[in-house]
Design an enzyme around this catalytic site. Structure first.
Site, PDB file in Angstrom:
ATOM      1  CG  MET A 128       0.333 -48.177 -10.207  1.00 37.96           C
ATOM      2  SD  MET A 128       0.089 -46.817 -10.283  1.00 37.96           S
ATOM      3  CE  MET A 128      -0.887 -45.975  -9.186  1.00 37.96           C
ATOM      4  NE  ARG A 129       4.680 -54.167  -6.341  1.00 37.33           N
ATOM      5  CZ  ARG A 129       4.044 -54.914  -4.730  1.00 37.33           C
ATOM      6  NH1 ARG A 129       4.497 -54.809  -3.755  1.00 37.33           N
ATOM      7  NH2 ARG A 129       3.646 -55.734  -5.243  1.00 37.33           N
ATOM      8  CE  LYS A 148       6.721 -52.010   3.387  1.00 35.54           C
ATOM      9  NZ  LYS A 148       6.559 -51.443   4.525  1.00 35.54           N
ATOM     10  CG  HIS A 176       1.228 -37.911  -9.500  1.00 40.90           C
ATOM     11  ND1 HIS A 176       1.298 -38.963  -9.422  1.00 40.90           N
ATOM     12  CD2 HIS A 176       0.235 -37.280  -9.556  1.00 40.90           C
ATOM     13  CE1 HIS A 176      -0.022 -39.053  -7.700  1.00 40.90           C
ATOM     14  NE2 HIS A 176      -0.473 -38.036  -8.598  1.00 40.90           N
ATOM     15  CB  SER A 215       0.472 -45.892 -22.357  1.00 39.62           C
ATOM     16  OG  SER A 215       0.196 -45.291 -21.348  1.00 39.62           O
ATOM     17  CG  ASN A 216       3.125 -42.299 -19.133  1.00 37.07           C
ATOM     18  OD1 ASN A 216       3.640 -41.720 -19.954  1.00 37.07           O
ATOM     19  ND2 ASN A 216       1.919 -42.793 -18.641  1.00 37.07           N
ATOM     20  CB  ILE A 231      10.669 -45.433  -5.026  1.00 38.82           C
ATOM     21  CG1 ILE A 231       9.857 -45.801  -6.537  1.00 38.82           C
ATOM     22  CG2 ILE A 231      11.802 -46.257  -5.263  1.00 38.82           C
ATOM     23  CD1 ILE A 231      10.273 -47.468  -6.682  1.00 38.82           C
ATOM     24  CG  ASN A 278       6.976 -41.275 -10.242  1.00 39.24           C
ATOM     25  OD1 ASN A 278       5.420 -42.066 -11.168  1.00 39.24           O
ATOM     26  ND2 ASN A 278       5.535 -40.786  -9.613  1.00 39.24           N
TER      27      ASN A 278
HETATM   28  C1  GAR Z   1      -0.279 -43.107 -16.169  1.00 43.33           C
HETATM   29  O1  GAR Z   1      -1.123 -42.427 -16.225  1.00 43.33           O
HETATM   30  C2  GAR Z   1       0.640 -42.351 -14.885  1.00 43.33           C
HETATM   31  O2  GAR Z   1       0.541 -41.118 -14.225  1.00 43.33           O
HETATM   32  C3  GAR Z   1      -0.443 -43.131 -13.919  1.00 43.33           C
HETATM   33  O3  GAR Z   1       0.368 -44.608 -13.761  1.00 43.33           O
HETATM   34  C4  GAR Z   1      -0.912 -44.453 -15.750  1.00 43.33           C
HETATM   35  C5  GAR Z   1       0.472 -45.590 -16.149  1.00 43.33           C
HETATM   36  O4  GAR Z   1      -0.490 -46.207 -17.455  1.00 43.33           O
HETATM   37  N1  GAR Z   1       1.333 -43.011 -12.828  1.00 43.33           N
HETATM   38  C6  GAR Z   1       0.470 -42.817 -11.532  1.00 43.33           C
HETATM   39  O5  GAR Z   1      -0.561 -42.847 -10.749  1.00 43.33           O
HETATM   40  C7  GAR Z   1       2.186 -43.326 -10.583  1.00 43.33           C
HETATM   41  N2  GAR Z   1       1.523 -42.674  -9.487  1.00 43.33           N
HETATM   42  P1  GAR Z   1       0.461 -45.877 -18.062  1.00 43.33           P
HETATM   43  O6  GAR Z   1       0.706 -47.820 -17.898  1.00 43.33           O
HETATM   44  O7  GAR Z   1      -0.067 -46.717 -19.743  1.00 43.33           O
HETATM   45  O8  GAR Z   1       1.423 -46.126 -18.934  1.00 43.33           O
END
Ligand code: GAR
Length: 204
Positions: free
Chosen positions: A94-95, A67, A113, A15-16, A97, A111
């Site tokens: 979710m790894r 990682k 977060h 979604s991001n 870097i 990134n």
């Molecule tokens: C998001 O909430 C992002 O902030 C989080 O994963 C989700 C991905 O959503 N990222 C982390 O937790 C990184 N440590 P998306 O796939 O819909 O963009």
């Protein structure tokens, strides 16, 4: 202004990445996405990328689970460079870097977060915020350094924690802000407005 050539790394729904695509397509972000790479073969982010005509591929990161290192890291750098990427966007990747990729794109790995860093790095940050009893939660977009969720902060947005929140409702409220925050941070980068002084990101 310097148009950004983005490489997006993700693991999930994307979604991001969608919010970045939408900003590009709306003409509010001077960028293109050269490639989307996911470490999960059936991640929805790949489907979304393809739907928008973006090269979208699975990147096998075995044998590591948490990682990006070794041959997969080398391959990732090679693919990103060959695709003409100058800025790497971690959109739910979710790894961890490692320094090699950071050195290949100095100060050009961002990134997102789902917490107001430095509170609650790591996974399921919204649940951590809820369990801690926070009254405010939020999102951070930051440059990536060799730590975990520790690099210089570009944009933060806060959301209230409501009495009847569950992890899901809080995460959903945070995601609304995420989808504003990532395009905003990239817009600042594209307009050459950011300088890094130690931990502080100055905005011109
Ligand atoms: C998001 O909430 C992002 O902030 C989080 O994963 C989700 C991905 O959503 N990222 C982390 O937790 C990184 N440590 P998306 O796939 O819909 O963009």
């Amino acid at each position: 202004m310097s148009k950004l050539h983005l490489g997006v790394l993700g693991s999930g729904a994307g979604s991001n990445m969608q919010s970045i695509v939408d900003a590009i397509e709306a003409g509010t972000l001077d960028a293109d996405i050269k490639i989307v790479l996911a470490d999960v073969a059936d991640a929805k982010i790949l489907e979304r990328g393809k739907k928008h005509g973006i090269r979208s591929e699975y990147l096998d990161c075995a044998p590591w689970k948490t990682k990006l290192e070794g041959p997969a890291e080398d391959r990732c750098i090679e693919i990103l460079k060959a695709a003409g990427v100058d800025t790497v966007v971690l959109a739910g990747f979710m790894r961890i870097i490692k320094p090699k990729l950071l050195a290949a794109f100095p100060n050009r790995v961002l990134n997102i977060h789902p917490a107001l860093l430095p509170a609650f790095p790591g996974v399921h940050s919204w649940t951590q915020a809820l369990d801690y009893g926070c009254k405010v939660a939020g999102v951070t977009v930051h440059f990536v350094d060799s730590g975990t969720d520790s690099g210089p902060i570009i944009v933060q947005k806060a959301v209230p924690v409501l009495e009847d929140d569950t992890p899901e409702t809080l995460h959903a409220r945070i995601q609304v802000q995420e989808h504003l925050a990532f395009p905003e941070a990239l817009r600042l980068l594209a307009s050459d407005s950011l300088t890094i002084e130690g931990r502080r990101v100055r905005i011109k």
